[in-house]
Design a protein around this motif. Structure first.
Motif: not given
Length: 230
Positions: A25-37
């Protein structure tokens, strides 16, 4: 290079001494829309365990072949801070994770702008002062979301509901989500289109919907997605 999320998932990560797992899976920041983990399943050699891996640890990749290299030993992965799959990822957990893998934090001191904010994020870790890991009160990372969760969410246009999220196109240089792959088969059989992330106006986790600032006709005329092109 843009790569579809479904081609990232399942990719095997080759460590220094052996395969350390595959991307689950991929975890993204829903404010910046960047994959963080990256959520990595280590089941073939550490049964029943998943770890989080910061994207900057990807050293080289061959996504079409379903592989990528990471400069890590199996022992380093085994010693990674434990992650509870049913608990939110706290800032303190991220601090431990980034220290363990020796990569820069993607956030700055209180009040600083997050790297990756906006539509064209900077590379992770660029230009940041280190965050004091001894800060006691670190807020929960409530903006981290699962790509697996969002796939299947309905697309709510300005006038009506149109299709659902089938996947995402991700820039594997800075790990930003650039476009949503939208399946419109519930009203236009057989077609998938691409919607720029900047058109997303909100996500309702309770209603499992992604709202976009486009009408049904605008979505219908969007660029068609060709899975062979990415």
């Amino acid at each position: 290079m843009l790569i579809a999320s479904d081609k990232l998932k399942g990719a095997e990560l080759m460590g220094i001494d052996q395969s350390v797992g595959s991307i689950h899976d991929l975890l993204f920041d829903d404010e910046s829309w960047v994959i963080r983990h990256l959520v990595v399943d280590t089941g073939h050699w550490l049964p029943g365990r998943q770890i989080l891996l910061p994207p900057p640890k990807i050293d080289a990749s061959d996504w079409p072949a379903g592989t990528a290299k990471v400069p890590l030993t199996s022992q380093q992965v085994k010693d990674s801070p434990p992650v509870e799959s049913d608990q939110p990822v706290s800032r303190q957990m991220e601090i431990q994770l980034y220290q363990h893998y020796d990569v820069p934090y993607y956030w700055g001191p209180a009040g600083a702008t997050l790297v990756g904010s906006g539509y064209s994020p900077m590379p992770l870790g660029v230009g940041l002062m280190p965050l004091d890991p001894n800060i006691a009160d670190q807020p929960e990372r409530t903006h981290l979301r699962s790509v697996n969760e969002v796939v299947g969410y309905y697309i709510q246009g300005t006038d009506e509901e149109v299709g659902h999220v089938e996947g995402m196109l991700i820039d594997d240089t800075n790990w930003s989500i650039q476009q949503l792959i939208v399946d419109t088969r519930n009203w236009w059989p057989g077609k998938q289109v691409l919607l720029d992330r900047e058109h997303v106006s909100g996500i309702s986790w309770a209603d499992a919907t992604v709202s976009v600032s486009l009408s049904r006709d605008s979505i219908r005329s969007a660029s068609e997605y060709d899975p062979t092109s990415v």
